[in-house]
Design a protein around this motif. Structure first.
Motif, PDB file in Angstrom:
ATOM      1  N   UNK A 150      38.402  45.621  44.920  1.00  0.00           N
ATOM      2  CA  UNK A 150      39.714  45.005  45.120  1.00  0.00           C
ATOM      3  C   UNK A 150      40.726  45.613  44.158  1.00  0.00           C
ATOM      4  N   UNK A 151      41.830  46.085  44.701  1.00  0.00           N
ATOM      5  CA  UNK A 151      42.927  46.583  43.867  1.00  0.00           C
ATOM      6  C   UNK A 151      43.921  45.450  43.680  1.00  0.00           C
ATOM      7  N   UNK A 152      44.360  45.241  42.436  1.00  0.00           N
ATOM      8  CA  UNK A 152      45.351  44.202  42.195  1.00  0.00           C
ATOM      9  C   UNK A 152      46.223  44.565  41.017  1.00  0.00           C
ATOM     10  N   UNK A 153      47.199  43.702  40.739  1.00  0.00           N
ATOM     11  CA  UNK A 153      48.026  43.825  39.547  1.00  0.00           C
ATOM     12  C   UNK A 153      48.018  42.440  38.922  1.00  0.00           C
ATOM     13  N   UNK A 154      47.196  42.297  37.885  1.00  0.00           N
ATOM     14  CA  UNK A 154      46.906  40.962  37.349  1.00  0.00           C
ATOM     15  C   UNK A 154      47.997  40.460  36.406  1.00  0.00           C
ATOM     16  N   UNK A 155      49.207  40.461  36.929  1.00  0.00           N
ATOM     17  CA  UNK A 155      50.385  40.009  36.173  1.00  0.00           C
ATOM     18  C   UNK A 155      51.139  39.011  37.029  1.00  0.00           C
ATOM     19  N   UNK A 156      50.408  38.216  37.773  1.00  0.00           N
ATOM     20  CA  UNK A 156      51.044  37.456  38.839  1.00  0.00           C
ATOM     21  C   UNK A 156      50.392  36.085  38.996  1.00  0.00           C
ATOM     22  N   UNK A 157      50.529  35.232  37.967  1.00  0.00           N
ATOM     23  CA  UNK A 157      49.919  33.909  38.065  1.00  0.00           C
ATOM     24  C   UNK A 157      50.587  33.085  39.166  1.00  0.00           C
ATOM     25  N   UNK A 158      49.917  32.237  39.924  1.00  0.00           N
ATOM     26  CA  UNK A 158      48.488  31.917  39.795  1.00  0.00           C
ATOM     27  C   UNK A 158      47.609  32.759  40.734  1.00  0.00           C
ATOM     28  N   UNK A 159      48.140  33.840  41.288  1.00  0.00           N
ATOM     29  CA  UNK A 159      47.360  34.648  42.233  1.00  0.00           C
ATOM     30  C   UNK A 159      46.372  35.562  41.523  1.00  0.00           C
ATOM     31  N   UNK A 160      46.862  36.221  40.430  1.00  0.00           N
ATOM     32  CA  UNK A 160      45.936  37.022  39.613  1.00  0.00           C
ATOM     33  C   UNK A 160      46.516  37.163  38.229  1.00  0.00           C
ATOM     34  N   UNK A 161      45.695  36.820  37.251  1.00  0.00           N
ATOM     35  CA  UNK A 161      46.111  36.901  35.848  1.00  0.00           C
ATOM     36  C   UNK A 161      44.866  36.887  34.980  1.00  0.00           C
ATOM     37  N   UNK A 162      45.058  37.208  33.711  1.00  0.00           N
ATOM     38  CA  UNK A 162      43.912  37.260  32.798  1.00  0.00           C
ATOM     39  C   UNK A 162      43.694  35.913  32.134  1.00  0.00           C
ATOM     40  N   UNK A 163      42.432  35.547  32.060  1.00  0.00           N
ATOM     41  CA  UNK A 163      42.049  34.374  31.293  1.00  0.00           C
ATOM     42  C   UNK A 163      40.827  34.785  30.480  1.00  0.00           C
ATOM     43  N   UNK A 164      41.020  34.897  29.193  1.00  0.00           N
ATOM     44  CA  UNK A 164      39.926  35.318  28.326  1.00  0.00           C
ATOM     45  C   UNK A 164      39.304  36.630  28.758  1.00  0.00           C
ATOM     46  N   UNK A 165      40.137  37.622  29.042  1.00  0.00           N
ATOM     47  CA  UNK A 165      39.638  38.956  29.367  1.00  0.00           C
ATOM     48  C   UNK A 165      39.150  39.112  30.795  1.00  0.00           C
ATOM     49  N   UNK A 166      39.199  38.035  31.556  1.00  0.00           N
ATOM     50  CA  UNK A 166      38.705  38.084  32.927  1.00  0.00           C
ATOM     51  C   UNK A 166      39.865  37.854  33.896  1.00  0.00           C
ATOM     52  N   UNK A 167      39.836  38.559  35.026  1.00  0.00           N
ATOM     53  CA  UNK A 167      40.893  38.353  36.020  1.00  0.00           C
ATOM     54  C   UNK A 167      40.510  37.167  36.904  1.00  0.00           C
ATOM     55  N   UNK A 168      41.366  36.161  36.899  1.00  0.00           N
ATOM     56  CA  UNK A 168      41.124  34.964  37.701  1.00  0.00           C
ATOM     57  C   UNK A 168      42.325  34.723  38.614  1.00  0.00           C
TER      58      UNK A 168
END
Ligand code: ARG
Length: 260
Positions: free
Chosen positions: A39-57
């Motif tokens: 999966x390609x993403x840009x984890x700068x987009x809460x609540x769809x994708x963001x980092x929580x403790x080093x993990x993308x959630x």
């Protein structure tokens, strides 16, 4: 009796051969990396994708996990600039782009989109004391606001076409939505145009900002996939449809976006 045992034995052998064939890749699907769904993403987009403790959630990460589970593949999430996702999918480096990505005609020229799994709204974030009180203010004759956006998102594309190209605004493009919001906070831009859910998250985390009541535009989010791997497209799209039909997607969304 002997014959029966012989037949049973040979049957078992054939069955185990089939099982062996599938053991590398239970799904039989060809993916970017054998046995994995990338999966390609840009984890700068809460609540769809963001980092929580080093993990993308986030919503997209969980939907992708549910799809991978259904297909018997291991999920791998690759974080990149939002700008790079379509190309990564198109070139087959990643199998699918999940990034709160809006279905647009322009992107459809490069990738296929699955069924839509959520809607988003482009909204306008301003400072609490802003002279901008509605979307219409951005379009007013002689308006010349500086608008912050995340590069190559629909917030960027629409404001560029509607406003900058018409000589009504200047667009400042940032690699992250949060950086655009920071620029608003420090007075470098007059407003930020971005999707409503990340907007809420950013405003909640920054004092002195608000979201205008008037919406800029409503959009559909879907998964971007290569046009060259029809089997994988069908498998992912079917899995997604099932997850929508059985309420799984709704449950995931409600986990991150509590009903108001
Ligand atoms: N919905 C907008 C678009 O598709 C913004 C998506 C930004 N997503 C992200 N993960 N940064 O252009």
């Amino acid at each position: 009796m002997k014959k029966l045992i012989a037949i049973t034995l040979s049957l078992l052998m054939v069955m185990s051969m089939f099982a062996a064939c599938g053991s590398n890749n239970d799904s039989g699907l060809s993916t970017a990396i054998e046995g994995k769904l990338v999966m390609a993403t840009n984890a700068q987009f809460p609540p769809y994708e963001y980092y929580e403790g080093g993990e993308i959630v986030g919503i997209d990460a969980e939907i992708a996990q549910a799809i991978a589970d259904k297909l018997g593949l291991e999920l791998q999430i690759d974080d990149m600039e939002f700008d790079s996702i379509v190309e990564s999918v198109k070139s087959g480096k990643s199998d699918m782009g999940l990034a709160g990505m809006t279905v647009t005609d322009e992107r459809k020229e490069s990738v296929n989109f699955t069924e839509s799994y959520a809607t988003g709204v482009q909204v306008v974030i301003v400072t609490e004391d802003s002279a901008i009180t509605s979307v219409d203010d951005l379009f007013a004759e002689g308006a010349n606001y500086t608008i912050g956006v995340q590069r190559n998102t629909t917030g960027d594309l629409y404001t560029t076409w509607d406003l900058e190209d018409e000589g009504l605004a200047t667009i400042d493009r940032y690699s992250k939505g949060a950086d655009a919001v920071q620029a608003l906070k420090t007075g470098k831009v007059d407003c930020v145009v971005i999707d409503n859910e990340p907007a809420k998250a950013f405003v909640a985390g920054t004092e002195g900002l608000k979201i205008l009541d008037t919406d800029y535009i409503l959009e559909n989010y879907a998964i971007a996939m290569s046009k060259d791997n029809e089997a994988l497209y069908n498998a992912v799209n079917e899995a997604l449809k099932e997850l929508i039909a059985d309420g799984t997607v709704q449950k995931i969304i409600e986990k991150y976006i509590p009903a108001e």
